[in-house]
Write a protein that holds these residues in place. Structure first.
Motif, PDB file in Angstrom:
ATOM      1  N   LYS A 209       0.042   4.441  -0.704  1.00  0.00           N
ATOM      2  CA  LYS A 209      -0.636   5.739  -0.539  1.00  0.00           C
ATOM      3  C   LYS A 209       0.252   6.705   0.234  1.00  0.00           C
ATOM      4  O   LYS A 209       0.959   6.280   1.156  1.00  0.00           O
ATOM      5  CB  LYS A 209      -1.972   5.551   0.187  1.00  0.00           C
ATOM      6  CG  LYS A 209      -1.844   5.049   1.615  1.00  0.00           C
ATOM      7  CD  LYS A 209      -3.210   4.754   2.224  1.00  0.00           C
ATOM      8  CE  LYS A 209      -3.079   4.385   3.686  1.00  0.00           C
ATOM      9  NZ  LYS A 209      -4.284   3.749   4.226  1.00  0.00           N
TER      10      LYS A 209
ATOM     11  N   MET B 220      -3.842  -5.873   7.649  1.00  0.00           N
ATOM     12  CA  MET B 220      -2.962  -4.756   7.364  1.00  0.00           C
ATOM     13  C   MET B 220      -1.693  -4.972   8.212  1.00  0.00           C
ATOM     14  O   MET B 220      -1.519  -6.026   8.806  1.00  0.00           O
ATOM     15  CB  MET B 220      -3.656  -3.432   7.687  1.00  0.00           C
ATOM     16  CG  MET B 220      -5.137  -3.478   7.333  1.00  0.00           C
ATOM     17  SD  MET B 220      -6.039  -1.926   7.135  1.00  0.00           S
ATOM     18  CE  MET B 220      -5.508  -0.904   8.442  1.00  0.00           C
ATOM     19  N   SER B 221      -0.822  -3.975   8.288  1.00  0.00           N
ATOM     20  CA  SER B 221       0.449  -4.182   8.999  1.00  0.00           C
ATOM     21  C   SER B 221       0.254  -4.719  10.417  1.00  0.00           C
ATOM     22  O   SER B 221       0.956  -5.620  10.856  1.00  0.00           O
ATOM     23  CB  SER B 221       1.232  -2.867   9.076  1.00  0.00           C
ATOM     24  OG  SER B 221       1.576  -2.432   7.779  1.00  0.00           O
TER      25      SER B 221
ATOM     26  N   ARG C 236       3.334   6.662   7.872  1.00  0.00           N
ATOM     27  CA  ARG C 236       2.885   7.801   7.068  1.00  0.00           C
ATOM     28  C   ARG C 236       2.697   9.002   7.977  1.00  0.00           C
ATOM     29  O   ARG C 236       2.334   8.858   9.137  1.00  0.00           O
ATOM     30  CB  ARG C 236       1.548   7.476   6.392  1.00  0.00           C
ATOM     31  CG  ARG C 236       1.618   6.416   5.310  1.00  0.00           C
ATOM     32  CD  ARG C 236       0.240   6.129   4.738  1.00  0.00           C
ATOM     33  NE  ARG C 236      -0.642   5.523   5.741  1.00  0.00           N
ATOM     34  CZ  ARG C 236      -0.714   4.225   5.991  1.00  0.00           C
ATOM     35  NH1 ARG C 236       0.066   3.373   5.337  1.00  0.00           N
ATOM     36  NH2 ARG C 236      -1.528   3.755   6.910  1.00  0.00           N
TER      37      ARG C 236
ATOM     38  N   VAL D 107     -12.299  -3.746   6.761  1.00  0.00           N
ATOM     39  CA  VAL D 107     -11.355  -3.154   7.712  1.00  0.00           C
ATOM     40  C   VAL D 107     -12.036  -3.242   9.079  1.00  0.00           C
ATOM     41  O   VAL D 107     -13.011  -2.533   9.325  1.00  0.00           O
ATOM     42  CB  VAL D 107     -11.060  -1.675   7.372  1.00  0.00           C
ATOM     43  CG1 VAL D 107     -10.067  -1.086   8.374  1.00  0.00           C
ATOM     44  CG2 VAL D 107     -10.548  -1.526   5.949  1.00  0.00           C
TER      45      VAL D 107
ATOM     46  N   MET E  75     -14.072  -7.774   1.206  1.00  0.00           N
ATOM     47  CA  MET E  75     -13.023  -6.976   1.836  1.00  0.00           C
ATOM     48  C   MET E  75     -13.587  -6.309   3.078  1.00  0.00           C
ATOM     49  O   MET E  75     -14.773  -5.956   3.119  1.00  0.00           O
ATOM     50  CB  MET E  75     -12.549  -5.914   0.837  1.00  0.00           C
ATOM     51  CG  MET E  75     -11.484  -4.973   1.354  1.00  0.00           C
ATOM     52  SD  MET E  75     -12.152  -3.497   2.153  1.00  0.00           S
ATOM     53  CE  MET E  75     -10.833  -2.332   1.833  1.00  0.00           C
TER      54      MET E  75
ATOM     55  N   ASN F 213      -5.390   4.379  -2.040  1.00  0.00           N
ATOM     56  CA  ASN F 213      -6.751   4.563  -1.538  1.00  0.00           C
ATOM     57  C   ASN F 213      -7.471   5.757  -2.161  1.00  0.00           C
ATOM     58  O   ASN F 213      -8.646   5.955  -1.888  1.00  0.00           O
ATOM     59  CB  ASN F 213      -6.781   4.623  -0.005  1.00  0.00           C
ATOM     60  CG  ASN F 213      -6.159   5.879   0.540  1.00  0.00           C
ATOM     61  OD1 ASN F 213      -5.323   6.491  -0.128  1.00  0.00           O
ATOM     62  ND2 ASN F 213      -6.545   6.282   1.740  1.00  0.00           N
TER      63      ASN F 213
ATOM     64  N   ILE G 244      -7.970   0.432  -2.912  1.00  0.00           N
ATOM     65  CA  ILE G 244      -8.412  -0.147  -1.635  1.00  0.00           C
ATOM     66  C   ILE G 244      -9.300   0.805  -0.850  1.00  0.00           C
ATOM     67  O   ILE G 244      -9.877   0.422   0.153  1.00  0.00           O
ATOM     68  CB  ILE G 244      -7.200  -0.566  -0.771  1.00  0.00           C
ATOM     69  CG1 ILE G 244      -6.321   0.645  -0.447  1.00  0.00           C
ATOM     70  CG2 ILE G 244      -6.389  -1.647  -1.480  1.00  0.00           C
ATOM     71  CD1 ILE G 244      -5.255   0.351   0.591  1.00  0.00           C
TER      72      ILE G 244
ATOM     73  N   ARG H 274      -3.209  -6.205   2.769  1.00  0.00           N
ATOM     74  CA  ARG H 274      -2.925  -4.838   2.318  1.00  0.00           C
ATOM     75  C   ARG H 274      -1.983  -4.192   3.315  1.00  0.00           C
ATOM     76  O   ARG H 274      -2.393  -3.775   4.389  1.00  0.00           O
ATOM     77  CB  ARG H 274      -4.236  -4.052   2.203  1.00  0.00           C
ATOM     78  CG  ARG H 274      -5.351  -4.794   1.434  1.00  0.00           C
ATOM     79  CD  ARG H 274      -6.644  -3.989   1.437  1.00  0.00           C
ATOM     80  NE  ARG H 274      -7.046  -3.586   2.774  1.00  0.00           N
ATOM     81  CZ  ARG H 274      -7.915  -4.239   3.543  1.00  0.00           C
ATOM     82  NH1 ARG H 274      -8.514  -5.333   3.111  1.00  0.00           N
ATOM     83  NH2 ARG H 274      -8.196  -3.808   4.753  1.00  0.00           N
ATOM     84  N   VAL H 275      -0.706  -4.113   2.950  1.00  0.00           N
ATOM     85  CA  VAL H 275       0.314  -3.716   3.922  1.00  0.00           C
ATOM     86  C   VAL H 275       1.024  -2.443   3.480  1.00  0.00           C
ATOM     87  O   VAL H 275       1.625  -2.404   2.408  1.00  0.00           O
ATOM     88  CB  VAL H 275       1.341  -4.856   4.123  1.00  0.00           C
ATOM     89  CG1 VAL H 275       2.441  -4.427   5.073  1.00  0.00           C
ATOM     90  CG2 VAL H 275       0.642  -6.111   4.641  1.00  0.00           C
ATOM     91  N   GLY H 276       0.921  -1.393   4.294  1.00  0.00           N
ATOM     92  CA  GLY H 276       1.591  -0.135   3.995  1.00  0.00           C
ATOM     93  C   GLY H 276       2.774   0.107   4.911  1.00  0.00           C
ATOM     94  O   GLY H 276       3.941  -0.024   4.526  1.00  0.00           O
ATOM     95  N   THR H 277       2.468   0.456   6.161  1.00  0.00           N
ATOM     96  CA  THR H 277       3.476   0.871   7.131  1.00  0.00           C
ATOM     97  C   THR H 277       4.649  -0.109   7.256  1.00  0.00           C
ATOM     98  O   THR H 277       5.805   0.320   7.315  1.00  0.00           O
ATOM     99  CB  THR H 277       2.800   1.036   8.512  1.00  0.00           C
ATOM    100  OG1 THR H 277       1.639   1.851   8.339  1.00  0.00           O
ATOM    101  CG2 THR H 277       3.735   1.691   9.507  1.00  0.00           C
TER     102      THR H 277
ATOM    103  N   VAL I  79       0.851  -1.198   0.000  1.00  0.00           N
ATOM    104  CA  VAL I  79       0.000   0.000   0.000  1.00  0.00           C
ATOM    105  C   VAL I  79       0.887   1.249   0.000  1.00  0.00           C
ATOM    106  O   VAL I  79       1.503   1.595   1.003  1.00  0.00           O
ATOM    107  CB  VAL I  79      -0.955  -0.003   1.208  1.00  0.00           C
ATOM    108  CG1 VAL I  79      -1.780   1.284   1.250  1.00  0.00           C
ATOM    109  CG2 VAL I  79      -1.883  -1.214   1.152  1.00  0.00           C
TER     110      VAL I  79
HETATM  111  C1  PLP Z   1      -3.826   2.442   4.508  1.00  0.00           C
HETATM  112  C2  PLP Z   1      -4.604   1.196   4.329  1.00  0.00           C
HETATM  113  C3  PLP Z   1      -3.994  -0.063   4.520  1.00  0.00           C
HETATM  114  C4  PLP Z   1      -2.556  -0.236   4.981  1.00  0.00           C
HETATM  115  O1  PLP Z   1      -2.450   0.069   6.342  1.00  0.00           O
HETATM  116  P1  PLP Z   1      -1.076  -0.144   7.157  1.00  0.00           P
HETATM  117  O2  PLP Z   1      -1.524  -0.116   8.554  1.00  0.00           O
HETATM  118  O3  PLP Z   1      -0.204   1.002   6.788  1.00  0.00           O
HETATM  119  O4  PLP Z   1      -0.502  -1.445   6.758  1.00  0.00           O
HETATM  120  C5  PLP Z   1      -4.776  -1.183   4.298  1.00  0.00           C
HETATM  121  N1  PLP Z   1      -6.074  -1.097   3.916  1.00  0.00           N
HETATM  122  C6  PLP Z   1      -6.688   0.078   3.731  1.00  0.00           C
HETATM  123  C7  PLP Z   1      -8.111   0.101   3.304  1.00  0.00           C
HETATM  124  C8  PLP Z   1      -5.977   1.266   3.924  1.00  0.00           C
HETATM  125  O5  PLP Z   1      -6.596   2.442   3.739  1.00  0.00           O
END
Ligand code: PLP
Length: 230
Positions: free
Chosen positions: A44, A202-203, A227, A172, A170, A65, A89, A218-221, A42
């Motif tokens: 973003k 997620m992370s 961020r 959250v 999907m 996103n 996402i 879905r992995v960002g951090t 991810v």
């Molecule tokens: C930002 C986001 C993520 C990633 O989140 P992290 O905690 O950074 O891994 C995953 N899913 C959605 C829908 C997001 O908006």
């Protein structure tokens, strides 16, 4: 490649390996094939320069996103990397459906009939048919997107008869509480509705998501770093 680019891609490779190792370890405990879990990076808020080392390290699935942000950085990258699958996402406004269908191979937040109608029209116009997930508001939270659990069967049926390529669900889960019960519930809803794919984790909650059947995480951090707060 400059030595700076080399070390950036070495860091990217190490982060990807760490996350993939965690997925592999957890999948094995659960008796699942690690390859059944696709890692979406991810990106973003991160600029193209921060993304390129991950592409150099072999990552091919990326998530954004916001449609507008993605439009500002991805077309130039995709021109050189046709094999990248870009995932939307975040929530999608109906008036951006055509832009989304043009840019994204997978859309994770289909959650209402008005959006389904807009996506069906966009598919016909653009001539592309992205894979789609129905987002479920699994914790019944007012501030979150997703259809209510009670509406899922109806939204799914509408999406399928509009010829969207619905592959899974999907969600959250609510923040600051144990995510596992919500993941288990999403997995049950997918099974009950005959859907194969589960976009969850997620992370911070990767392990329970993989244990409970996630096929897309879905992995960002954990990959790009924290961020800035928005
Ligand atoms: C930002 C986001 C993520 C990633 O989140 P992290 O905690 O950074 O891994 C995953 N899913 C959605 C829908 C997001 O908006």
């Amino acid at each position: 490649m400059s030595s700076e680019q080399h070390s950036a891609s070495a860091i990217a490779r190490a982060r990807i390996n760490e996350v993939r190792d965690e997925i592999t370890r957890t999948a094995k405990i659960a008796g699942r094939a690690p390859e059944a879990v696709t890692l979406i990076a991810v990106s973003k808020t991160y600029p193209a320069e921060a993304i390129k080392p991950f592409i150099a390290a072999g990552q091919r699935e990326f998530g954004e996103n916001r449609v507008q942000e993605a439009q500002s950085k991805w077309p130039a990258i995709l021109a050189d990397h046709a094999d990248i699958d870009l995932h939307l996402i975040g929530s999608l406004q109906s008036n951006k459906a055509e832009d989304a269908v043009t840019l994204f191979g997978t859309i994770h937040a289909v959650d209402r009939v008005s959006l389904i109608t807009a996506l069906a029209k966009a598919q016909d116009k653009v001539g592309r048919r992205p894979r789609c997930f129905i987002q479920v508001n699994i914790g019944d939270e007012a501030q979150k997107g997703g259809c209510g659990i009670a509406d899922l069967a109806h939204v799914l049926q509408q999406a399928q008869s509009a010829n969207l390529d619905i592959v899974g669900l999907m969600a959250v889960p609510p923040a600051h509480v144990e995510a596992s019960p919500y993941f288990a519930l999403l997995a049950k809803l997918a099974r009950d509705n005959g859907l194969e794919e589960l976009s969850m984790g997620m992370s911070a909650d990767l392990e329970p998501a993989v244990m409970l059947g996630a096929t897309y995480v879905r992995v960002g951090t954990a990959l790009f770093g924290a961020r800035p707060p928005i």
